[in-house]
Every structure is written in C-alpha cells, then in structure tokens.
Design a protein around this motif. Structure first.
Motif, PDB file in Angstrom:
ATOM      1  N   ALA A   2       3.043   0.446  -0.122  1.00 44.91           N
ATOM      2  CA  ALA A   2       3.708  -0.855   0.833  1.00 44.91           C
ATOM      3  C   ALA A   2       5.255  -0.881   0.701  1.00 44.91           C
ATOM      4  O   ALA A   2       5.746  -0.324  -1.079  1.00 44.91           O
ATOM      5  CB  ALA A   2       3.027  -1.918  -0.138  1.00 44.91           C
ATOM      6  N   ILE A   3       5.243  -0.398   1.528  1.00 44.69           N
ATOM      7  CA  ILE A   3       7.216  -0.030   1.982  1.00 44.69           C
ATOM      8  C   ILE A   3       8.210  -1.818   2.281  1.00 44.69           C
ATOM      9  O   ILE A   3       7.651  -1.702   3.403  1.00 44.69           O
ATOM     10  CB  ILE A   3       7.614   0.724   2.867  1.00 44.69           C
ATOM     11  CG1 ILE A   3       7.140   1.779   1.985  1.00 44.69           C
ATOM     12  CG2 ILE A   3       9.112   0.959   2.596  1.00 44.69           C
ATOM     13  CD1 ILE A   3       5.839   2.792   2.245  1.00 44.69           C
ATOM     14  N   HIS A   4       8.778  -2.324   1.415  1.00 49.23           N
ATOM     15  CA  HIS A   4       9.144  -3.661   1.823  1.00 49.23           C
ATOM     16  C   HIS A   4      11.134  -2.456   2.741  1.00 49.23           C
ATOM     17  O   HIS A   4      11.802  -2.101   1.382  1.00 49.23           O
ATOM     18  CB  HIS A   4       9.746  -4.575   0.793  1.00 49.23           C
ATOM     19  CG  HIS A   4      10.434  -5.883   1.828  1.00 49.23           C
ATOM     20  ND1 HIS A   4      10.044  -6.455   2.391  1.00 49.23           N
ATOM     21  CD2 HIS A   4      11.448  -6.371   1.484  1.00 49.23           C
ATOM     22  CE1 HIS A   4      10.747  -7.346   3.344  1.00 49.23           C
ATOM     23  NE2 HIS A   4      11.731  -7.387   2.194  1.00 49.23           N
ATOM     24  N   LEU A   5      11.348  -3.196   3.802  1.00 45.40           N
ATOM     25  CA  LEU A   5      12.647  -2.164   4.490  1.00 45.40           C
ATOM     26  C   LEU A   5      13.229  -3.915   5.096  1.00 45.40           C
ATOM     27  O   LEU A   5      12.580  -5.135   5.031  1.00 45.40           O
ATOM     28  CB  LEU A   5      12.368  -1.592   5.847  1.00 45.40           C
ATOM     29  CG  LEU A   5      11.205  -0.421   5.840  1.00 45.40           C
ATOM     30  CD1 LEU A   5      10.456  -0.237   7.174  1.00 45.40           C
ATOM     31  CD2 LEU A   5      11.546   0.555   5.355  1.00 45.40           C
ATOM     32  N   GLY A   6      14.486  -3.509   5.002  1.00 43.75           N
ATOM     33  CA  GLY A   6      15.978  -4.136   5.188  1.00 43.75           C
ATOM     34  C   GLY A   6      16.162  -4.613   6.293  1.00 43.75           C
ATOM     35  O   GLY A   6      17.195  -4.459   6.632  1.00 43.75           O
ATOM     36  N   ASN A  39       7.090  -5.553   6.378  1.00 40.41           N
ATOM     37  CA  ASN A  39       6.466  -4.847   5.152  1.00 40.41           C
ATOM     38  C   ASN A  39       5.971  -3.607   5.969  1.00 40.41           C
ATOM     39  O   ASN A  39       5.389  -3.757   7.331  1.00 40.41           O
ATOM     40  CB  ASN A  39       5.848  -5.346   4.298  1.00 40.41           C
ATOM     41  CG  ASN A  39       5.985  -6.403   3.454  1.00 40.41           C
ATOM     42  OD1 ASN A  39       6.745  -6.118   2.442  1.00 40.41           O
ATOM     43  ND2 ASN A  39       5.795  -7.680   3.340  1.00 40.41           N
ATOM     44  N   ILE A  40       5.506  -2.746   5.451  1.00 42.38           N
ATOM     45  CA  ILE A  40       4.470  -2.077   5.999  1.00 42.38           C
ATOM     46  C   ILE A  40       4.175  -0.982   5.050  1.00 42.38           C
ATOM     47  O   ILE A  40       4.063  -0.870   3.406  1.00 42.38           O
ATOM     48  CB  ILE A  40       5.414  -0.051   6.078  1.00 42.38           C
ATOM     49  CG1 ILE A  40       6.388  -0.526   7.546  1.00 42.38           C
ATOM     50  CG2 ILE A  40       4.725   0.841   6.882  1.00 42.38           C
ATOM     51  CD1 ILE A  40       6.811   0.464   8.493  1.00 42.38           C
ATOM     52  N   TYR A  70      18.416  -0.345   3.047  1.00 41.57           N
ATOM     53  CA  TYR A  70      17.571  -0.031   3.830  1.00 41.57           C
ATOM     54  C   TYR A  70      16.143  -0.697   3.308  1.00 41.57           C
ATOM     55  O   TYR A  70      14.949  -2.065   3.609  1.00 41.57           O
ATOM     56  CB  TYR A  70      17.470   1.091   4.777  1.00 41.57           C
ATOM     57  CG  TYR A  70      16.200   1.479   5.742  1.00 41.57           C
ATOM     58  CD1 TYR A  70      15.841   1.121   6.314  1.00 41.57           C
ATOM     59  CD2 TYR A  70      15.877   2.735   5.885  1.00 41.57           C
ATOM     60  CE1 TYR A  70      14.926   0.882   8.039  1.00 41.57           C
ATOM     61  CE2 TYR A  70      14.348   2.772   6.840  1.00 41.57           C
ATOM     62  CZ  TYR A  70      14.019   2.275   8.190  1.00 41.57           C
ATOM     63  OH  TYR A  70      13.061   2.851   8.542  1.00 41.57           O
ATOM     64  N   MET A  71      15.646   0.986   2.559  1.00 43.11           N
ATOM     65  CA  MET A  71      14.169   0.596   1.884  1.00 43.11           C
ATOM     66  C   MET A  71      14.920   0.352   0.238  1.00 43.11           C
ATOM     67  O   MET A  71      15.059   0.101  -0.654  1.00 43.11           O
ATOM     68  CB  MET A  71      13.840   1.976   1.370  1.00 43.11           C
ATOM     69  CG  MET A  71      12.499   2.099   0.793  1.00 43.11           C
ATOM     70  SD  MET A  71      11.934   4.142   0.997  1.00 43.11           S
ATOM     71  CE  MET A  71      12.204   4.538   2.880  1.00 43.11           C
ATOM     72  N   LYS A  72      14.114  -1.557   0.414  1.00 39.46           N
ATOM     73  CA  LYS A  72      13.627  -1.925  -0.481  1.00 39.46           C
ATOM     74  C   LYS A  72      13.835  -2.259  -1.993  1.00 39.46           C
ATOM     75  O   LYS A  72      13.418  -2.475  -2.661  1.00 39.46           O
ATOM     76  CB  LYS A  72      13.946  -3.551   0.147  1.00 39.46           C
ATOM     77  CG  LYS A  72      15.598  -4.158   1.266  1.00 39.46           C
ATOM     78  CD  LYS A  72      15.628  -5.463   0.928  1.00 39.46           C
ATOM     79  CE  LYS A  72      17.259  -5.917   1.253  1.00 39.46           C
ATOM     80  NZ  LYS A  72      17.436  -7.237   1.840  1.00 39.46           N
ATOM     81  N   HIS A  76       5.169   0.043  -8.985  1.00 41.50           N
ATOM     82  CA  HIS A  76       6.715   0.448  -8.198  1.00 41.50           C
ATOM     83  C   HIS A  76       7.195   1.558  -8.288  1.00 41.50           C
ATOM     84  O   HIS A  76       7.885   2.160  -9.519  1.00 41.50           O
ATOM     85  CB  HIS A  76       8.117  -1.117  -8.116  1.00 41.50           C
ATOM     86  CG  HIS A  76       6.935  -2.161  -8.541  1.00 41.50           C
ATOM     87  ND1 HIS A  76       6.650  -2.702  -7.056  1.00 41.50           N
ATOM     88  CD2 HIS A  76       6.784  -3.234  -9.793  1.00 41.50           C
ATOM     89  CE1 HIS A  76       6.314  -3.913  -7.774  1.00 41.50           C
ATOM     90  NE2 HIS A  76       6.081  -4.141  -9.034  1.00 41.50           N
ATOM     91  N   ILE A  77       8.383   2.363  -7.492  1.00 39.67           N
ATOM     92  CA  ILE A  77       8.625   2.975  -7.795  1.00 39.67           C
ATOM     93  C   ILE A  77      10.479   2.671  -7.498  1.00 39.67           C
ATOM     94  O   ILE A  77      10.562   1.785  -6.639  1.00 39.67           O
ATOM     95  CB  ILE A  77       8.751   4.542  -6.440  1.00 39.67           C
ATOM     96  CG1 ILE A  77       7.419   4.793  -6.626  1.00 39.67           C
ATOM     97  CG2 ILE A  77       9.056   5.691  -6.426  1.00 39.67           C
ATOM     98  CD1 ILE A  77       5.786   5.809  -6.107  1.00 39.67           C
TER      99      ILE A  77
END
Length: 233
Positions: A44-48, A169-170, A207-209, A222-223
């Motif tokens: 799961a990636i949260h983008l700005g 989110n992705i 960008y990648m939050k 969390h990474i």
C-alpha cells in the motif's frame, strides 16, 4: 473498535513502531503470515498527489518479474485470425457477442479483459458492467491491442495494474507468503521504481509519503519511503 484474533495480535507484537528498510520488512511480513492458506503480500503506497486533478492521477501497468502467485483468467474479445492467436497465447476465453450475452447475464469468471481495437464497439456495450469492476480494456494499460500474444503472455507472467484511489493510495499484490525473500523484494523494487518513473510533473513536495506491506491476515509493516529499496543478499 475492531477486535483482532490471537494470531493477529501475536503477529502485531513482532512489529516495532518504526520504519523498516525493505529487506527487514519483507522478512518480517513472512513471519506474520500465519494463516493456513498461502497469504497474499500486498503493498500500500500513499502518494502526495491530488487525484481530483487529471494531471496528478497515477495509473498504469507493469509486469512483476516473479508474478503475483495467482493465475489470472483472461477473456479476449477478438475475431478472425486473432481468435487463434489469443488461444495459442493461452487466453482462457476468446470470443465476441456470445461473451457480451454471458456478462450481461451475470457471468464474471475472469480477471482481465483484453480486446483488439476493432472489437471495442462490441465491448463498449459492457462499459457499465466492466468499468466499475476495473475490467474494461484500456489502451494505456496494454489491454486494447492487436498484439494479443504479448498482452496475454504478460498478464499470465504477472502483469498488474495500479491506480490511485480518491485518497491518493495505491494497493497492489507483490506476491505470496510462500515466495522467498529475494522474489518479494525484487517485485517490490520494480513497483516502487515504476511509481517514481511515472511521477506526475504537476506534483510538488514529497511524492512517496508512505509505503506499507502486509499479509492478507496480518498487520501492516511500514517501510521508510525515503530509502531506496535494496536487493536481498
């Protein structure tokens, strides 16, 4: 307040309140996958980004080098010589109007839809049924094409689609708990590298939050999104 089972609680105790590097996170996520089935590992990636603006939407597809561990059923809309090409490539279902009728009747036993450009008039009649399920063929995703061999082969090899939701989110699978660490790590690396490459020019600031991975039944890990993923030894 949500109540979690004992296995989840035990898994959560393994995770510290910190950012892990990717290799540590992958090793840990496998330890939290304690279900009786082979759990999917999801990123799961949260983008700005602000997806309400067209120039900040992030959407595309990529082939994970080690696949997702799930065999995808492919439906191809084609006619003429393209029918045999799709069948030879390994498509599960190939046809035209007969599948329009089946889908209109409630049949959705497939995971990806591919179509040749000349068939989009037929497929277009299914827009309200396929669209909400994310099954509508799209040339930007390589699922509207005359090269059916390439399209079907890539899907069978582990091609996945990614798209930001309304919150930026992705969510995508990167493999199974049964994968070895190196394969999960490489799949994650390819995903993150791809997202960096498609960063919209209109996006300012970080960008990648956040980057989180989790097994199907496990807690999130969390990474650090600012640290480049390193390959496993």
């Amino acid at each position: 307040m949500a109540k979690f089972g004992k296995k989840y609680q035990d898994a959560a105790k393994l995770i510290e309140d910190k950012f892990y590097d990717a290799a540590e996170a992958v090793d840990l996520v496998k330890k939290t996958a304690t279900a009786k089935f082979d759990e999917t590992i999801e990123a799961a990636i949260h983008l700005g980004v602000d997806p309400k603006y067209a120039d900040q939407q992030v959407r595309g597809a990529l082939v994970l080098p080690h696949g997702t561990g799930k065999a995808k059923r492919v439906l191809v809309f084609a006619k003429g010589d393209k029918v045999k090409e799709a069948e030879d490539a390994g498509a599960d279902f190939v046809g035209s109007d007969e599948f329009v009728t089946k889908i209109q009747g409630g049949w959705f036993d497939f995971d990806v839809t591919v179509a040749t450009p000349d068939m989009m008039g037929v497929v277009g009649r299914l827009g309200k049924l396929l669209g909400p399920r994310g099954l509508m063929p799209n040339p930007k995703l390589g699922t509207v094409t005359m090269n059916l061999t390439k399209a079907v082969n890539e899907i069978k090899a582990g091609k996945i689609e990614y798209r930001t939701d309304k919150a930026g989110n992705i969510h995508v699978p990167i493999g199974k708990a049964s994968f070895d660490n190196a394969k999960l790590l490489e799949n994650l690396q390819i995903l993150l590298d791809t997202l960096v490459k498609v960063k919209p020019a209109a996006v300012k600031g970080q960008y990648m939050k956040s980057v989180t991975i989790a097994a199907t039944m496990g807690p999130g890990i969390h990474i650090n999104p600012l640290i480049k993923t390193s390959k496993a030894e």
